[in-house]
Design an enzyme around this catalytic site. Structure first.
Site, PDB file in Angstrom:
ATOM      1  CG  ASP A   1      40.228  42.566  43.855  1.00  0.00           C
ATOM      2  OD1 ASP A   1      39.704  41.684  43.144  1.00  0.00           O
ATOM      3  OD2 ASP A   1      41.416  42.924  43.723  1.00  0.00           O
TER       4      ASP A   1
ATOM      5  CE  LYS B   1      40.202  38.148  42.921  1.00  0.00           C
ATOM      6  NZ  LYS B   1      41.173  38.787  43.753  1.00  0.00           N
TER       7      LYS B   1
ATOM      8  CE  LYS C   1      44.534  46.387  42.688  1.00  0.00           C
ATOM      9  NZ  LYS C   1      45.446  45.301  42.328  1.00  0.00           N
TER      10      LYS C   1
ATOM     11  CG  HIS D   1      43.039  36.655  47.907  1.00  0.00           C
ATOM     12  ND1 HIS D   1      42.675  35.460  47.354  1.00  0.00           N
ATOM     13  CD2 HIS D   1      43.027  37.542  46.890  1.00  0.00           C
ATOM     14  CE1 HIS D   1      42.454  35.616  46.058  1.00  0.00           C
ATOM     15  NE2 HIS D   1      42.655  36.883  45.755  1.00  0.00           N
TER      16      HIS D   1
ATOM     17  CD  GLU E   1      47.804  43.637  44.289  1.00  0.00           C
ATOM     18  OE1 GLU E   1      47.857  43.215  43.126  1.00  0.00           O
ATOM     19  OE2 GLU E   1      46.770  44.011  44.835  1.00  0.00           O
TER      20      GLU E   1
ATOM     21  CG  ASP F   1      41.419  32.586  48.074  1.00  0.00           C
ATOM     22  OD1 ASP F   1      42.610  32.824  47.782  1.00  0.00           O
ATOM     23  OD2 ASP F   1      40.737  33.342  48.762  1.00  0.00           O
ATOM     24  CG  HIS F   2      45.575  32.822  43.409  1.00  0.00           C
ATOM     25  ND1 HIS F   2      44.658  33.810  43.178  1.00  0.00           N
ATOM     26  CD2 HIS F   2      46.736  33.446  43.677  1.00  0.00           C
ATOM     27  CE1 HIS F   2      45.254  34.979  43.288  1.00  0.00           C
ATOM     28  NE2 HIS F   2      46.512  34.794  43.597  1.00  0.00           N
TER      29      HIS F   2
ATOM     30  CE  LYS G   1      50.257  33.419  46.892  1.00  0.00           C
ATOM     31  NZ  LYS G   1      51.290  33.533  45.856  1.00  0.00           N
TER      32      LYS G   1
ATOM     33  NE  ARG H   1      31.938  36.626  23.206  1.00  0.00           N
ATOM     34  CZ  ARG H   1      31.415  37.742  23.658  1.00  0.00           C
ATOM     35  NH1 ARG H   1      30.114  37.864  23.690  1.00  0.00           N
ATOM     36  NH2 ARG H   1      32.160  38.717  24.087  1.00  0.00           N
TER      37      ARG H   1
HETATM   38  P1  NAD Z   1      39.691  37.940  30.009  1.00  0.00           P
HETATM   39  O1  NAD Z   1      38.768  39.077  29.777  1.00  0.00           O
HETATM   40  O2  NAD Z   1      41.133  38.113  29.665  1.00  0.00           O
HETATM   41  O3  NAD Z   1      39.177  36.673  29.187  1.00  0.00           O
HETATM   42  C1  NAD Z   1      37.831  36.335  29.121  1.00  0.00           C
HETATM   43  C2  NAD Z   1      37.641  35.073  28.305  1.00  0.00           C
HETATM   44  O4  NAD Z   1      36.247  34.777  28.284  1.00  0.00           O
HETATM   45  C3  NAD Z   1      38.097  35.153  26.855  1.00  0.00           C
HETATM   46  O5  NAD Z   1      38.661  33.918  26.489  1.00  0.00           O
HETATM   47  C4  NAD Z   1      36.782  35.357  26.101  1.00  0.00           C
HETATM   48  O6  NAD Z   1      36.794  34.854  24.762  1.00  0.00           O
HETATM   49  C5  NAD Z   1      35.849  34.521  26.931  1.00  0.00           C
HETATM   50  N1  NAD Z   1      34.448  34.919  26.773  1.00  0.00           N
HETATM   51  C6  NAD Z   1      33.890  36.149  26.900  1.00  0.00           C
HETATM   52  N2  NAD Z   1      32.568  36.093  26.684  1.00  0.00           N
HETATM   53  C7  NAD Z   1      32.267  34.795  26.407  1.00  0.00           C
HETATM   54  C8  NAD Z   1      31.079  34.108  26.088  1.00  0.00           C
HETATM   55  N3  NAD Z   1      29.887  34.715  26.005  1.00  0.00           N
HETATM   56  N4  NAD Z   1      31.168  32.776  25.892  1.00  0.00           N
HETATM   57  C9  NAD Z   1      32.329  32.121  25.964  1.00  0.00           C
HETATM   58  N5  NAD Z   1      33.496  32.727  26.268  1.00  0.00           N
HETATM   59  C10 NAD Z   1      33.459  34.056  26.475  1.00  0.00           C
HETATM   60  O7  NAD Z   1      39.493  37.505  31.532  1.00  0.00           O
HETATM   61  P2  NAD Z   1      40.573  36.874  32.530  1.00  0.00           P
HETATM   62  O8  NAD Z   1      41.445  37.970  33.060  1.00  0.00           O
HETATM   63  O9  NAD Z   1      41.237  35.708  31.895  1.00  0.00           O
HETATM   64  O10 NAD Z   1      39.659  36.417  33.746  1.00  0.00           O
HETATM   65  C11 NAD Z   1      38.843  35.271  33.696  1.00  0.00           C
HETATM   66  C12 NAD Z   1      38.241  35.019  35.081  1.00  0.00           C
HETATM   67  O11 NAD Z   1      39.293  34.788  36.002  1.00  0.00           O
HETATM   68  C13 NAD Z   1      37.441  36.189  35.653  1.00  0.00           C
HETATM   69  O12 NAD Z   1      36.400  35.695  36.449  1.00  0.00           O
HETATM   70  C14 NAD Z   1      38.444  36.908  36.543  1.00  0.00           C
HETATM   71  O13 NAD Z   1      37.813  37.633  37.561  1.00  0.00           O
HETATM   72  C15 NAD Z   1      39.217  35.720  37.080  1.00  0.00           C
HETATM   73  N6  NAD Z   1      40.583  36.052  37.525  1.00  0.00           N
HETATM   74  C16 NAD Z   1      41.497  36.515  36.639  1.00  0.00           C
HETATM   75  C17 NAD Z   1      42.785  36.814  37.073  1.00  0.00           C
HETATM   76  C18 NAD Z   1      43.841  37.301  36.131  1.00  0.00           C
HETATM   77  O14 NAD Z   1      44.982  37.460  36.587  1.00  0.00           O
HETATM   78  N7  NAD Z   1      43.544  37.524  34.868  1.00  0.00           N
HETATM   79  C19 NAD Z   1      43.125  36.642  38.430  1.00  0.00           C
HETATM   80  C20 NAD Z   1      42.162  36.147  39.313  1.00  0.00           C
HETATM   81  C21 NAD Z   1      40.893  35.855  38.843  1.00  0.00           C
END
Ligand code: NAD
Length: 484
Positions: free
Chosen positions: A235, A148, A331, A240, A216, A177-178, A182, A51
């Site tokens: 979570d 996830k 955690k 996992h 963790e 599921d990362h 591994k 966005r």
């Molecule tokens: P984040 O909040 O850092 O990023 C969200 C992204 O979505 C941003 O790029 C934002 O611009 C975009 N976005 C938000 N609303 C939008 C819209 N309406 N249209 C288009 N784009 C939009 O989130 P994140 O931490 O990167 O996580 C992303 C996904 O990955 C989630 O489902 C999260 O549960 C999963 N996840 C993240 C991690 C992690 O380590 N960050 C680990 C496992 C799973």
């Protein structure tokens, strides 16, 4: 030994949420590493779609920074980095609206593999699938990668499966599921099914119990809002730890192909007994040394969400009846350390007498922070002191045998993204698996909600609440120490 890298076919990958935390820390650096390894070549286009206002040059700068932050040596691979960055594009897209979709449809080519990575909040998964369809981006070649959490209970997971299935065939949906990406988790399957040595012993006749720990050291950090609505059971445990349990407990699949492997995993989940209330312990960390308590961190004084859960699971089938599986995750524990330990039974008779002590073989699959597999064997303590026994580890990480290059495992995300492009779903969860795992987890959660149990407090840096230790002590067993 030099690893064989087989390049994947040219592809177009769109990362929805391309400016988010996951893209920055894992997806973009992972793709760069695969590029450096020679696995990505030819006319490839990677498009960040999010966005935030940004242009393609801005996205390339963002990606360069992310890659350098994750890999100190990236700066020395300047030529590679420039070539990789030239593959990147950026489109401002609103998953909930119409902005950007025409542009996205224009730059995403239809004559090659197209993959769309949903790295956005789960509430956007359905709308994204819908819009991909509306804008003609969903054809037989299209793959979607779903992050996830996949639902928060059986009902929501079913609904999400239903929405995705409206526009995509199951063979096009890659639920991440990362943990399955591994190296060591896959090695677990190689060790079990590629050798004669272990499988005959892999049952309740020879295995006393199995422990799975995902610990963790950090707290909930900035994810408090999400976490307080989820908790450790949703979570971590439902996905996992459940996946790890499946790989340990499953029957040998007839073939190493996606449906054979996933059919066997599904049978394990279906064979799980309901977890008795006495077999679950929940905890919540307390503050210490300036580090806030769980409740302070999530800003909810009355929160009853668990940051720790331990339980005893039973797989009711011929292979495992009588062998408990102890699972725990949490955690703010002592260290960041994850492992699976397969604890074998004592030898039926000790010819060395009482003084030789009690010795057991333990196969340990270490997942974090360093991956590796170790088999504890009992040998004679060297020296003239008589027949004294000692346990030593047989290290099966094979770093020496395979060379340092092989020991430098790709990150789980790297492997999984390449599998998406290759069209291999073996290491991704199928819809029915996810639903079955939720059905099991829902029952456990409903149990404590009905009883109104509050999680027990535990000290930061501990191994969780004392009751979790009791969960094993009462069976005459002990958790392994949480150590990296
Ligand atoms: P984040 O909040 O850092 O990023 C969200 C992204 O979505 C941003 O790029 C934002 O611009 C975009 N976005 C938000 N609303 C939008 C819209 N309406 N249209 C288009 N784009 C939009 O989130 P994140 O931490 O990167 O996580 C992303 C996904 O990955 C989630 O489902 C999260 O549960 C999963 N996840 C993240 C991690 C992690 O380590 N960050 C680990 C496992 C799973």
């Amino acid at each position: 030994m030099v690893s064989r890298v087989i390049p994947v076919d040219p592809f177009d990958l769109v990362i929805f949420g391309g400016t988010g935390d996951l893209a920055r820390r894992k997806i973009l650096p992972g793709l760069f590493r695969r590029y450096c390894a020679g696995q990505i070549e030819g006319d490839v286009r990677i498009t960040g779609a999010a966005r935030g206002e940004m242009d393609t040059q801005g996205y390339r700068d963002f990606a360069a920074e992310a890659i350098m932050a994750s890999d100190q040596s990236a700066g020395t691979k300047k030529a590679h980095l420039d070539e990789f960055l030239a593959m990147l594009h950026y489109v401002v897209v609103d998953a909930m609206g119409d902005d950007g979709w025409e542009e996205l449809a224009r730059i995403t080519r239809s004559d090659r593999i197209r993959a769309f990575y949903f790295s956005v909040a789960p509430r956007l998964f359905g709308p994204l699938a819908e819009r991909l369809h509306q804008h003609g981006l969903a054809d037989g070649q299209t793959r979607i990668v779903v992050e996830k959490p996949f639902g928060r209970d059986l009902k929501t997971a079913r609904e999400l499966n239903r929405v995705l299935a409206e526009h995509f065939d199951e063979s096009q949906i890659y639920r991440i599921d990362h943990y399955l990406g591994k190296e060591t988790v896959q090695n677990l399957m190689a060790i079990r099914f590629g050798n004669m040595l272990f499988e005959p012993l892999w049952n309740s006749q020879y295995v006393d119990h199995i422990q799975i720990t995902v610990a963790e050291a950090v707290g909930v950090g900035g994810r408090g809002d999400y976490y307080d609505r989820a908790g450790a059971m949703r979570d971590m445990m439902q996905n996992h730890l459940m996946q790890l349990l499946c790989l340990i407990a499953m029957e040998p699949p007839a073939k190493f192909n996606p449906d054979s492997v996933r059919d066997e995993k599904l049978k394990v989940i279906r064979a799980l007994d309901p977890v008795a209330p006495d077999d679950v312990v929940r905890g919540q960390y307390e503050g210490s040394g300036g580090r806030p308590s769980y409740r302070n961190q999530v800003g909810n004084r009355d929160s009853t969400t668990e940051s720790f859960v331990a339980l005893r699971a039973r797989v009711s089938n011929w292979r495992w009846a009588g062998t408990p599986f102890y699972l725990r995750t949490g955690k703010r524990l002592k260290e960041r350390a994850s492992e699976i330990a397969v604890v074998f039974k004592d030898a039926p008779h000790s010819i060395f007498g009482e003084e030789a002590g009690r010795h057991r073989n333990i196969l340990t699959i270490k997942l974090q922070p360093n991956e590796g597999i170790e088999l504890g064997v009992t040998i004679k303590e060297p020296g003239p002191g008589g027949m004294r026994l000692v346990d030593v580890p047989l290290d099966m990480t094979f770093a020496e045998a395979l060379g340092p290059e092989e020991a430098d495992f790709p990150d789980a995300y790297e492997r999984l993204i390449m599998d998406v492009i290759r069209g291999n779903q073996t290491l991704f969860m199928r819809g029915d698996e996810v639903e079955e795992a939720w059905a099991w987890a829902d029952e456990v959660i409903a149990g404590w909600e009905k009883r109104g149990d509050d999680p027990l407090p535990y000290a930061t840096g501990s191994a969780g609440p004392d009751d979790a230790l009791m969960l094993m002590h009462r069976d005459g067993r002990r958790w392994r120490e949480i150590k990296a």
